[in-house]
Design a protein around this motif. Structure first.
Motif, PDB file in Angstrom:
ATOM      1  N   MET A 168       0.826  -1.212   0.000  1.00 17.54           N
ATOM      2  CA  MET A 168       0.000   0.000   0.000  1.00 17.54           C
ATOM      3  C   MET A 168       0.861   1.263   0.000  1.00 17.54           C
ATOM      4  O   MET A 168       0.515   2.272  -0.626  1.00 17.54           O
ATOM      5  CB  MET A 168      -0.939   0.006   1.203  1.00 17.54           C
ATOM      6  N   MET A 169       1.978   1.196   0.692  1.00 15.58           N
ATOM      7  CA  MET A 169       2.845   2.377   0.738  1.00 15.58           C
ATOM      8  C   MET A 169       3.572   2.600  -0.585  1.00 15.58           C
ATOM      9  O   MET A 169       3.990   3.722  -0.888  1.00 15.58           O
ATOM     10  CB  MET A 169       3.832   2.260   1.897  1.00 15.58           C
ATOM     11  N   ALA A 170       3.724   1.551  -1.385  1.00 15.84           N
ATOM     12  CA  ALA A 170       4.265   1.737  -2.744  1.00 15.84           C
ATOM     13  C   ALA A 170       3.287   2.566  -3.567  1.00 15.84           C
ATOM     14  O   ALA A 170       3.679   3.505  -4.285  1.00 15.84           O
ATOM     15  CB  ALA A 170       4.511   0.387  -3.411  1.00 15.84           C
ATOM     16  N   TYR A 171       1.990   2.245  -3.463  1.00 14.31           N
ATOM     17  CA  TYR A 171       0.999   3.039  -4.181  1.00 14.31           C
ATOM     18  C   TYR A 171       0.869   4.435  -3.586  1.00 14.31           C
ATOM     19  O   TYR A 171       0.570   5.396  -4.312  1.00 14.31           O
ATOM     20  CB  TYR A 171      -0.349   2.313  -4.206  1.00 14.31           C
ATOM     21  N   PHE A 172       1.105   4.562  -2.292  1.00 11.48           N
ATOM     22  CA  PHE A 172       1.114   5.896  -1.682  1.00 11.48           C
ATOM     23  C   PHE A 172       2.130   6.781  -2.402  1.00 11.48           C
ATOM     24  O   PHE A 172       1.851   7.944  -2.710  1.00 11.48           O
ATOM     25  CB  PHE A 172       1.458   5.801  -0.191  1.00 11.48           C
ATOM     26  N   GLN A 173       3.306   6.236  -2.679  1.00  4.80           N
ATOM     27  CA  GLN A 173       4.342   7.023  -3.356  1.00  4.80           C
ATOM     28  C   GLN A 173       3.894   7.456  -4.744  1.00  4.80           C
ATOM     29  O   GLN A 173       4.166   8.576  -5.184  1.00  4.80           O
ATOM     30  CB  GLN A 173       5.641   6.210  -3.440  1.00  4.80           C
ATOM     31  N   MET A 174       3.200   6.557  -5.461  1.00  3.73           N
ATOM     32  CA  MET A 174       2.730   6.906  -6.807  1.00  3.73           C
ATOM     33  C   MET A 174       1.768   8.087  -6.754  1.00  3.73           C
ATOM     34  O   MET A 174       1.914   9.073  -7.497  1.00  3.73           O
ATOM     35  CB  MET A 174       2.015   5.707  -7.442  1.00  3.73           C
ATOM     36  N   PHE A 175       0.776   7.985  -5.870  1.00  2.53           N
ATOM     37  CA  PHE A 175      -0.237   9.035  -5.810  1.00  2.53           C
ATOM     38  C   PHE A 175       0.288  10.304  -5.150  1.00  2.53           C
ATOM     39  O   PHE A 175      -0.218  11.399  -5.417  1.00  2.53           O
ATOM     40  CB  PHE A 175      -1.499   8.506  -5.126  1.00  2.53           C
ATOM     41  N   LYS A 176       1.299  10.164  -4.331  1.00  3.11           N
ATOM     42  CA  LYS A 176       1.958  11.350  -3.792  1.00  3.11           C
ATOM     43  C   LYS A 176       2.618  12.138  -4.927  1.00  3.11           C
ATOM     44  O   LYS A 176       2.532  13.379  -4.980  1.00  3.11           O
ATOM     45  CB  LYS A 176       3.012  10.934  -2.762  1.00  3.11           C
ATOM     46  N   ARG A 177       3.274  11.430  -5.849  1.00  2.00           N
ATOM     47  CA  ARG A 177       3.877  12.110  -7.003  1.00  2.00           C
ATOM     48  C   ARG A 177       2.798  12.781  -7.849  1.00  2.00           C
ATOM     49  O   ARG A 177       2.996  13.885  -8.371  1.00  2.00           O
ATOM     50  CB  ARG A 177       4.690  11.126  -7.847  1.00  2.00           C
ATOM     51  N   ASP A 178       1.650  12.115  -8.000  1.00  2.00           N
ATOM     52  CA  ASP A 178       0.542  12.718  -8.742  1.00  2.00           C
ATOM     53  C   ASP A 178       0.086  14.019  -8.085  1.00  2.00           C
ATOM     54  O   ASP A 178      -0.175  15.014  -8.759  1.00  2.00           O
ATOM     55  CB  ASP A 178      -0.645  11.745  -8.816  1.00  2.00           C
ATOM     56  N   PHE A 179      -0.013  13.988  -6.765  1.00  6.60           N
ATOM     57  CA  PHE A 179      -0.409  15.178  -6.001  1.00  6.60           C
ATOM     58  C   PHE A 179       0.588  16.316  -6.245  1.00  6.60           C
ATOM     59  O   PHE A 179       0.206  17.456  -6.519  1.00  6.60           O
ATOM     60  CB  PHE A 179      -0.466  14.815  -4.516  1.00  6.60           C
ATOM     61  N   GLU A 180       1.865  15.980  -6.169  1.00  4.09           N
ATOM     62  CA  GLU A 180       2.908  17.001  -6.359  1.00  4.09           C
ATOM     63  C   GLU A 180       2.912  17.533  -7.789  1.00  4.09           C
ATOM     64  O   GLU A 180       3.130  18.723  -8.019  1.00  4.09           O
ATOM     65  CB  GLU A 180       4.269  16.414  -5.995  1.00  4.09           C
ATOM     66  N   ARG A 181       2.668  16.648  -8.756  1.00  3.71           N
ATOM     67  CA  ARG A 181       2.609  17.095 -10.155  1.00  3.71           C
ATOM     68  C   ARG A 181       1.464  18.103 -10.353  1.00  3.71           C
ATOM     69  O   ARG A 181       1.610  19.110 -11.038  1.00  3.71           O
ATOM     70  CB  ARG A 181       2.421  15.897 -11.099  1.00  3.71           C
ATOM     71  N   LEU A 182       0.316  17.801  -9.753  1.00  2.00           N
ATOM     72  CA  LEU A 182      -0.821  18.705  -9.895  1.00  2.00           C
ATOM     73  C   LEU A 182      -0.552  20.054  -9.245  1.00  2.00           C
ATOM     74  O   LEU A 182      -0.945  21.100  -9.777  1.00  2.00           O
ATOM     75  CB  LEU A 182      -2.078  18.074  -9.293  1.00  2.00           C
ATOM     76  N   GLN A 183       0.099  20.033  -8.085  1.00  2.00           N
ATOM     77  CA  GLN A 183       0.419  21.304  -7.436  1.00  2.00           C
ATOM     78  C   GLN A 183       1.397  22.111  -8.285  1.00  2.00           C
ATOM     79  O   GLN A 183       1.292  23.345  -8.364  1.00  2.00           O
ATOM     80  CB  GLN A 183       0.987  21.039  -6.050  1.00  2.00           C
ATOM     81  N   SER A 239      -2.073  15.613 -19.199  1.00  2.00           N
ATOM     82  CA  SER A 239      -0.927  14.705 -19.103  1.00  2.00           C
ATOM     83  C   SER A 239      -0.774  14.177 -17.679  1.00  2.00           C
ATOM     84  O   SER A 239      -0.592  12.975 -17.457  1.00  2.00           O
ATOM     85  CB  SER A 239       0.347  15.431 -19.541  1.00  2.00           C
ATOM     86  N   ASP A 240      -0.858  15.079 -16.696  1.00  4.25           N
ATOM     87  CA  ASP A 240      -0.780  14.659 -15.294  1.00  4.25           C
ATOM     88  C   ASP A 240      -1.930  13.713 -14.958  1.00  4.25           C
ATOM     89  O   ASP A 240      -1.747  12.722 -14.233  1.00  4.25           O
ATOM     90  CB  ASP A 240      -0.840  15.881 -14.369  1.00  4.25           C
ATOM     91  N   ALA A 241      -3.118  14.021 -15.479  1.00  5.24           N
ATOM     92  CA  ALA A 241      -4.279  13.163 -15.250  1.00  5.24           C
ATOM     93  C   ALA A 241      -4.068  11.784 -15.865  1.00  5.24           C
ATOM     94  O   ALA A 241      -4.478  10.762 -15.299  1.00  5.24           O
ATOM     95  CB  ALA A 241      -5.538  13.810 -15.822  1.00  5.24           C
ATOM     96  N   SER A 242      -3.423  11.742 -17.035  1.00  7.05           N
ATOM     97  CA  SER A 242      -3.158  10.461 -17.696  1.00  7.05           C
ATOM     98  C   SER A 242      -2.220   9.595 -16.866  1.00  7.05           C
ATOM     99  O   SER A 242      -2.419   8.375 -16.747  1.00  7.05           O
ATOM    100  CB  SER A 242      -2.557  10.701 -19.085  1.00  7.05           C
ATOM    101  N   ILE A 243      -1.202  10.208 -16.283  1.00  6.24           N
ATOM    102  CA  ILE A 243      -0.280   9.457 -15.418  1.00  6.24           C
ATOM    103  C   ILE A 243      -1.033   8.935 -14.195  1.00  6.24           C
ATOM    104  O   ILE A 243      -0.857   7.776 -13.775  1.00  6.24           O
ATOM    105  CB  ILE A 243       0.909  10.338 -14.990  1.00  6.24           C
ATOM    106  N   MET A 244      -1.889   9.778 -13.631  1.00  7.23           N
ATOM    107  CA  MET A 244      -2.669   9.361 -12.472  1.00  7.23           C
ATOM    108  C   MET A 244      -3.606   8.201 -12.829  1.00  7.23           C
ATOM    109  O   MET A 244      -3.751   7.243 -12.062  1.00  7.23           O
ATOM    110  CB  MET A 244      -3.476  10.543 -11.940  1.00  7.23           C
ATOM    111  N   MET A 245      -4.244   8.285 -13.982  1.00  8.93           N
ATOM    112  CA  MET A 245      -5.121   7.200 -14.416  1.00  8.93           C
ATOM    113  C   MET A 245      -4.336   5.928 -14.682  1.00  8.93           C
ATOM    114  O   MET A 245      -4.844   4.822 -14.464  1.00  8.93           O
ATOM    115  CB  MET A 245      -5.897   7.620 -15.666  1.00  8.93           C
ATOM    116  N   MET A 246      -3.109   6.058 -15.148  1.00  6.93           N
ATOM    117  CA  MET A 246      -2.251   4.885 -15.314  1.00  6.93           C
ATOM    118  C   MET A 246      -2.006   4.222 -13.964  1.00  6.93           C
ATOM    119  O   MET A 246      -2.057   2.995 -13.832  1.00  6.93           O
ATOM    120  CB  MET A 246      -0.944   5.295 -15.983  1.00  6.93           C
TER     121      MET A 246
END
Length: 458
Positions: A168-183, A239-246
């Motif tokens: 779960m913490m591996a996926y946390f890192q993925m979505f954390k990067r998504d959050f940072e990309r959006l900011q 583009s950021d949304a596409s990475i998040m959807m991936m």
């Protein structure tokens, strides 16, 4: 007559009215268009381009239109093409000739650009809120399942034991990067194009810094030509949304596999599953499958906007009207996916016993045996070869490494001692990982602490 129709000797064909209009989809921007127009009217009054009284009349008219739209009392007209012209026509009808002064020192080109930026700025804030909720769920699952043993995979083959909390913490890192990309994207969205005019600026002494302050932008677009022709921020967001959807799609793929009878690691809650029209026993992970499918839809939106923009000369071109459908579609589908995915994740059942049972097969402690030999002084490649032969022996004998006696271990290398029998226990394989970022209990605790700090700061 069109508000821009003075130069034309005849009306546009009805087919052109329908083909040219964007009101069907850009009416979504009514609030943002009125926000921008109110700020513009204030600026015109402040700079004495119109009188303060005229400014106030315009602002009151716009506020009354906003109230009526939100009460459902306004019907937009296709003959006025888009949300901008519809609202301006409503304003003129409502307050008379003074309403015609609102469009002084601006163009629809900078008007639509500011509307989209206001809309996207707001939506990024909403999406970041949904992401934060998902990150919180992942952190909570990581905490709760910090010692829930499961197989880790490479090539979808059992590889080494890990914990579900670690996963779960591996996926946390993925979505954390998504959050940072959006900011990061938000920083480029939050630049004001209003006041650029059609492309070259205006002859009026306007105050764009005041406009930026009124609308909450942290700066202004420095070049008017770029201000009205730029849609990089839309492309960057999709583009950021596409990475998040991936990332969502990868996660959904694992949940779909894990919920199958072949794995049986998890079970989806009934509220987030569907049945079969013919097979009564079926419980299908349709929500996860649909999210996985929607990733392709968002990718399509990215290719759509990239293709629209790929050969446009500066500045505005009518092609750019088509930027909004892929943007709006991306925003709405992304929000829906994040919301339902988080609820699905929170309600699923994790089958700890089944996960642990799966770690007993597949020689998942083989790497730890090789590391044991290295620590006893053997070169890693020699250790690798010895353990490979040991695994082959186990396959031929129908055994696991755990089934081997000390005597059998020693037939492969005299270096093995009695402590090997503790080393090969799955829980000890996990606990022995001491490198930073590993699957051990202490390492996951560090991840959880950093995750909590990240969430607290947001």
């Amino acid at each position: 007559m069109k508000l821009w129709g003075g130069r034309f000797a005849k009306s546009t064909a009805s087919l052109v009215d329908s083909f040219n209009a964007s009101i069907e989809f850009d009416q979504k921007l009514y609030k943002h268009d009125i926000m921008g127009s109110i700020a513009h009217a204030k600026m015109l009054g402040k700079c004495n381009i119109i009188t303060p009284k005229e400014s106030q009349i315009i602002i009151e008219g716009l506020l009354s239109i906003l109230a009526d739209i939100e009460k459902g009392l306004v019907t937009f007209q296709i003959e006025y093409e888009d949300i901008h012209m519809n609202i301006e026509k409503l304003l003129i009808d409502r307050i008379g000739e003074v309403g015609k002064k609102l469009h002084t020192a601006r163009s629809r080109n900078d008007q639509v650009a500011v509307d989209i930026r206001l809309y996207l700025r707001e939506e990024i804030g909403t999406i970041c809120g949904l992401l934060k909720e998902l990150l919180t769920t992942l952190k909570n699952l990581g905490e709760y399942h910090i010692d829930t043993v499961m197989p880790g995979y490479t090539h979808l083959q059992r590889a080494q034991p890990v914990t579900f909390g670690y996963y779960m913490m591996a996926y946390f890192q993925m979505f954390k990067r998504d959050f940072e990309r959006l900011q990061d994207c938000q920083d480029r969205v939050n630049i004001l194009p209003l006041g650029a005019g059609a492309l070259a600026g205006t002859t009026y002494h306007t105050d764009r810094e005041y406009l930026a302050q009124e609308l909450g932008f942290h700066g202004i677009c420095e070049n008017s030509l770029d201000a009205v022709s730029d849609r990089d921020f839309v492309i960057e967001f999709i583009s950021d949304a596409s990475i998040m959807m991936m990332h969502l799609s990868r996660f959904c793929e694992e949940l779909i596999l894990w919920s199958s009878a072949e794995f049986h690691f998890i079970e989806m809650d009934d509220a987030y599953s569907t049945g079969s029209s013919i097979m009564p026993q079926k419980k299908n992970p349709d929500v996860a499958e649909l999210i996985r499918g929607k990733a392709g839809r968002i990718y399509g939106n990215l290719m759509n906007i990239l293709t629209i923009m790929k050969a446009l000369p500066l500045a505005y071109n009518k092609d750019m009207q088509e930027d909004k459908p892929p943007l709006f579609d991306t925003v709405e589908n992304l929000k829906d996916c994040l919301l339902i995915f988080n609820e699905m994740l929170k309600t699923m059942t994790v089958r700890k016993d089944q996960m642990k049972k799966a770690t007993k097969e597949g020689f998942m402690n083989a790497t730890d045996v090789a590391d044991y030999l290295v620590k006893k002084g053997l070169p890693f490649r020699s250790s690798h070869e010895i353990v490979g032969k040991m695994v082959l022996y186990c396959i031929q004998q129908g055994k696991t490494i755990d089934d081997l006696s000390l005597e059998e271990f020693q037939t492969f290398s005299p270096v093995f001692a009695e402590d090997i029998l503790d080393v090969i226990k799955i829980e000890n394989c996990i606990a022995s990982k001491v490198s930073q970022g590993s699957t051990s209990h202490g390492s996951i605790e560090d991840m959880l602490k950093r995750a909590q700090d990240f969430l607290f700061d947001r």
